[in-house]
Design a protein around this motif. Structure first.
Motif, short mmCIF file in Angstrom:
data_model
loop_
_atom_site.label_atom_id
_atom_site.label_comp_id
_atom_site.label_asym_id
_atom_site.label_seq_id
_atom_site.Cartn_x
_atom_site.Cartn_y
_atom_site.Cartn_z
N PHE A 1 0.47 1.09 -4.13
CA PHE A 1 -0.95 1.37 -4.38
C PHE A 1 -1.77 2.03 -3.57
CE2 PHE A 1 0.76 -2.56 -6.69
CZ PHE A 1 0.48 -2.19 -7.90
N PRO A 2 -2.77 2.94 -3.93
CA PRO A 2 -3.53 3.62 -3.05
C PRO A 2 -4.48 2.54 -2.52
CG PRO A 2 -4.06 4.26 -5.33
CD PRO A 2 -2.88 3.29 -5.36
N ALA A 3 -5.20 2.78 -1.40
CA ALA A 3 -6.11 2.26 -0.89
C ALA A 3 -7.30 1.96 -1.97
CB ALA A 3 -6.78 2.55 0.53
N ASP A 4 -7.60 2.98 -2.42
CA ASP A 4 -8.83 2.81 -3.47
C ASP A 4 -8.73 1.64 -4.34
OD1 ASP A 4 -10.16 4.78 -1.85
OD2 ASP A 4 -9.65 6.35 -3.52
N SER A 5 -7.40 1.69 -5.15
CA SER A 5 -7.19 0.68 -6.07
C SER A 5 -7.28 -0.82 -5.28
CB SER A 5 -5.78 0.77 -6.71
OG SER A 5 -5.71 1.93 -7.29
N GLU B 1 -8.15 0.11 9.45
CA GLU B 1 -6.92 0.68 9.73
C GLU B 1 -6.29 1.54 8.57
OE1 GLU B 1 -4.85 0.96 12.33
OE2 GLU B 1 -6.37 0.00 13.67
N VAL B 2 -6.73 0.86 7.42
CA VAL B 2 -5.83 1.66 6.39
C VAL B 2 -6.93 1.85 4.93
CG1 VAL B 2 -3.69 0.68 6.61
CG2 VAL B 2 -5.15 -0.68 5.27
N GLY B 3 -8.10 1.49 5.21
CA GLY B 3 -9.07 1.82 4.10
C GLY B 3 -9.44 0.64 2.99
N THR B 4 -8.74 -0.61 3.20
CA THR B 4 -8.86 -1.57 2.50
C THR B 4 -8.87 -2.90 3.08
OG1 THR B 4 -8.13 -2.72 0.33
CG2 THR B 4 -6.64 -1.57 1.81
N PRO B 5 -9.59 -3.83 2.66
CA PRO B 5 -9.70 -5.14 3.29
C PRO B 5 -8.70 -5.90 2.98
CG PRO B 5 -11.22 -5.17 1.46
CD PRO B 5 -10.54 -3.77 1.85
N SER B 6 -7.88 -5.61 2.14
CA SER B 6 -6.62 -6.53 1.90
C SER B 6 -5.39 -5.50 1.56
CB SER B 6 -6.97 -7.49 0.75
OG SER B 6 -5.82 -8.24 0.39
N VAL B 7 -4.45 -5.95 1.93
CA VAL B 7 -3.06 -5.24 1.54
C VAL B 7 -2.17 -6.21 0.79
CG1 VAL B 7 -1.03 -4.07 2.46
CG2 VAL B 7 -3.13 -3.36 3.33
N ILE C 1 0.80 -1.20 0.07
CA ILE C 1 -0.02 0.04 0.00
C ILE C 1 0.82 1.31 -0.08
CG2 ILE C 1 -0.12 0.14 2.44
CD1 ILE C 1 -3.25 1.04 2.09
N ASP C 2 0.45 2.31 -0.52
CA ASP C 2 1.20 3.62 -0.68
C ASP C 2 1.70 4.15 0.65
OD1 ASP C 2 -1.27 4.59 -0.08
OD2 ASP C 2 -1.40 5.91 -1.72
N LEU C 3 0.65 3.71 1.82
CA LEU C 3 1.21 4.20 3.05
C LEU C 3 2.63 3.75 3.46
CD1 LEU C 3 -2.55 3.76 4.96
CD2 LEU C 3 -1.10 5.90 4.01
N LYS C 4 3.13 2.64 2.81
CA LYS C 4 4.37 2.12 3.19
C LYS C 4 5.30 2.28 2.25
CE LYS C 4 2.68 -0.29 6.56
NZ LYS C 4 3.23 -0.02 8.29
N ALA C 5 4.96 3.30 1.21
CA ALA C 5 6.28 3.89 0.41
C ALA C 5 7.44 4.13 0.85
CB ALA C 5 5.59 4.91 -0.49
N ASP C 6 7.40 4.73 2.15
CA ASP C 6 8.64 5.21 2.92
C ASP C 6 8.94 4.29 4.02
OD1 ASP C 6 6.58 5.85 4.64
OD2 ASP C 6 7.24 7.70 5.13
N GLU C 7 8.42 2.81 3.96
CA GLU C 7 8.66 2.12 5.32
C GLU C 7 10.33 1.81 5.09
OE1 GLU C 7 8.38 0.38 8.62
OE2 GLU C 7 6.36 1.09 7.66
N PRO C 8 11.08 1.94 6.03
CA PRO C 8 12.70 1.82 5.87
C PRO C 8 13.03 0.29 5.53
CG PRO C 8 12.23 3.19 7.80
CD PRO C 8 10.78 2.86 7.24
#
Length: 638
Positions: free
Chosen positions: A288-292, A308-314, A265-272
């Protein structure tokens, strides 16, 4: 690449080669006057030892025996040693001495030979069989080598013994371009066949463990078709991510070498931790954004994750989108037939898993590691098309009039070095000596120029280096413009795929050279083919050229069905030129069936003229002298 010379003549030869290839030229102190060269003061043997691990290739202009003695103690393993090339001092031969396959010496020898107009000397068995080396077979497609006895499998191929190939994933283009009479057997034999292979090649995403006591030698290639979806808590360590992926792959018998990339998910784009893992493994990261992600149907949705993140599957959704993204809108299979051995043809990118019903082959797995905080969720999807990891290139090549001697060294090198070569069948036949084993060579009919361009772009977008060949100059009635038009229509950014244009001697220049100097003053070229240009436009151009007193070259003057155009063209020029104006008719210039006729404007139709003829009509001052055609430039002659 390092170039090594010990004499003035060798230094002069390698200096020119270094300038065109970017190689570093090394010479002894006695040749310190050589420009743009590095100087060594120790013995040759000590010098080579000191720089052996700094270069991927060494090119010597030296006696082969001396080279062997200089490198003997340095050679370790063909999978790690640099390529070693030897050129004789008269530059007649270019010898692939060491690391012909994996080091790339065979291909480098071919490329240098084209630069020097020399003969490449390749002594490997695969070269004599016109086969790609089994240990470099998958490199153009980004495949990764797995375990196995590569030496014994290569030996079985060199003995022309039956070698069974079991390909479960990845491009089968290499199969479609094997020579007739090869000894590969594809798939499993059935009860009606008595196949007894002497070696086996697996092309798969599966990790196989080969017993040292196996009855036949085996090797495995791993196309990069696995997209790993990742979900994790913020701050999860790189170590935990690596362990999680390795454990899941091991449990499902998947090869980590077959991993194409990581998706999340794009929320993890900066996950070290994720970024470090991708960096260390040289893997792409797709986010990918949650909407996709929410639009993807997955077997294990989670309401907790959705809150938590707006999608039932990451992990599962990202893995599926990651794999599908490699295909995008590109075709994966052409309408042509697939090839599975001899006698068939095929142009597909891949034939396996072309209709994946469920790309998710590993549902989400949650992995924790004692002593490490957090948890990692891993899911794996199978992509329809492997990830090559390469930036594609389009090499737009003008092959000249048809004789290889009239083709530029740079153009020859481009054709030989390309992964794929695409063109009209006649043009491909004329450059046959430049083609090498393992290349994808595709010909399309003369009326399918657009399809040629589209196919070349498709392969380049996938990551291959593709040479598109045209006769003459590719930018004059050739493929260069069409390829760039197609790229523009696709929204090309001008950089990826990379494009390079290699000019060639065009027909009018070649024809002029055969009859003297008819183009010494202003001239123009006009094609009489009205397939792409309306005839009324062509007539206007003919009128302008004739009235403007241009020396005029007519391309495509007459075909079997198009016979009136050349008659009309002559009539237009007769309104503005003397009937005795010199005309040259040059057919198949510089080819084995070349025909040259010098005539006049009023009599030109008495000679054979067809699509392979270039017609050069002189201007008012053009004259004929003996068997030559001359157009004065205006210089004074004393």
């Amino acid at each position: 690449m390092a170039a090594i010379a010990t004499t003035p003549k060798a230094a002069q030869l390698l200096q020119t080669l270094s300038q065109s290839t970017g190689a570093t030229l090394w010479v002894p102190g006695s040749l310190a006057s050589i420009e743009n060269a590095q100087i060594y003061t120790s013995s040759l043997k000590d010098q080579i030892a000191s720089i052996w691990h700094e270069y991927r290739a060494f090119v010597f202009c030296l006696a082969t025996g001396a080279v062997v003695r200089a490198i003997a103690s340095l050679v370790e393993d063909k999978s790690r040693d640099p390529a070693v090339i030897v050129i004789d001092r008269d530059s007649r031969f270019v010898i692939s001495l060491c690391s012909g396959h994996q080091g790339g010496a065979d291909e480098l020898a071919r490329l240098i030979a084209h630069q020097l107009d020399a003969t490449p000397v390749l002594t490997g068995a695969s070269a004599s069989l016109n086969l790609p080396g089994i240990d470099i077979l998958g490199l153009p497609f980004g495949w990764r080598q797995g375990s196995g006895d590569w030496t014994k499998v290569s030996a079985a191929i060199s003995r022309r013994e039956t070698v069974q190939v079991i390909q479960e994933v990845g491009s089968t283009l290499w199969q479609a371009h094997l020579p007739q009479g090869h000894s590969f057997y594809f798939g499993f034999p059935d009860d009606r066949e008595s196949i007894s292979p002497k070696a086996r090649v697996w092309i798969s995403a599966t990790k196989r463990q080969f017993s040292p006591d196996a009855d036949i030698p085996k090797v495995q290639w791993h196309p990069r078709v696995l997209w790993v979806g990742i979900g994790c808590e913020r701050g999860t360590s790189r170590q935990l991510i690596e362990v999680a992926i390795a454990q899941v792959c091991q449990h499902y018998h998947l090869a980590t070498e077959a991993i194409a990339g990581i998706a999340t998910i794009d929320l993890k784009a900066d996950e070290p931790g994720i970024l470090e893992y991708c960096r260390d493994r040289n893997l792409p990261l797709k986010t990918f954004p949650a909407d996709s992600l929410r639009q993807v149907s997955t077997p294990n949705p989670s309401s907790i994750v959705e809150r938590e993140v707006g999608t039932p599957s990451v992990a599962e959704a990202a893995a599926i989108l990651g794999g599908l993204g490699e295909v995008g809108s590109r075709r994966t299979e052409d309408k042509g037939t697939r090839r599975r051995g001899n006698g068939e043809t095929g142009r597909q990118l891949t034939t396996n898993y072309s209709k994946i019903q469920n790309p998710l082959i590993v549902p989400k797995q949650i992995v924790k590691l004692e002593g490490e905080p957090g948890a990692v969720t891993v899911a794996i999807a199978l992509s329809e098309l492997e990830y090559t990891g390469r930036t594609g290139q389009l090499l737009l090549v003008g092959t000249g009039p048809g004789n290889l001697e009239q083709m530029t060294p740079a153009a020859k090198t481009a054709v030989t070095g390309a992964d794929a070569v695409i063109g009209y069948s006649l043009y491909l036949e004329l450059i046959q000596p430049l083609l090498r084993p393992g290349q994808i060579v595709e010909s399309l009919p003369i009326t399918q120029e657009k399809q040629r361009a589209q196919r070349a772009i498709e392969l380049a977008q996938w990551g291959l280096t593709v040479a598109v060949v045209s006769s003459g100059d590719c930018g004059i009635y050739g493929m260069a413009g069409l390829v760039m038009e197609e790229l523009q229509a696709l929204g090309w950014n001008g950089k990826i795929p990379k494009v390079e244009v290699f000019p060639g001697i065009t027909a009018v220049v070649a024809a002029a050279a055969r009859v003297g100097a008819p183009l010494m003053h202003d001239f123009c070229t006009i094609s009489l083919s009205d397939l792409l240009t309306p005839w009324d436009v062509i007539e206007k151009r003919l009128e302008a050229a004739a009235a403007g007193d241009f020396v005029t070259a007519l391309y495509n003057p007459r075909s079997q069905t198009r016979t009136q155009q050349i008659i009309t063209a002559r009539g237009i020029f007769l309104k503005h030129r003397n009937p005795n104006t010199p005309v040259a008719l040059v057919r198949s210039v510089y080819r084995s069936d070349e025909q040259i006729s010098l005539t006049t404007l009023d009599k030109m139709l008495e000679f054979p003229i067809d699509m392979l003829t270039t017609v050069i009509i002189g201007n008012r001052s053009t004259r004929r002298h003996a068997d030559w055609m001359i157009t004065p430039r205006g210089y004074s002659v004393s």
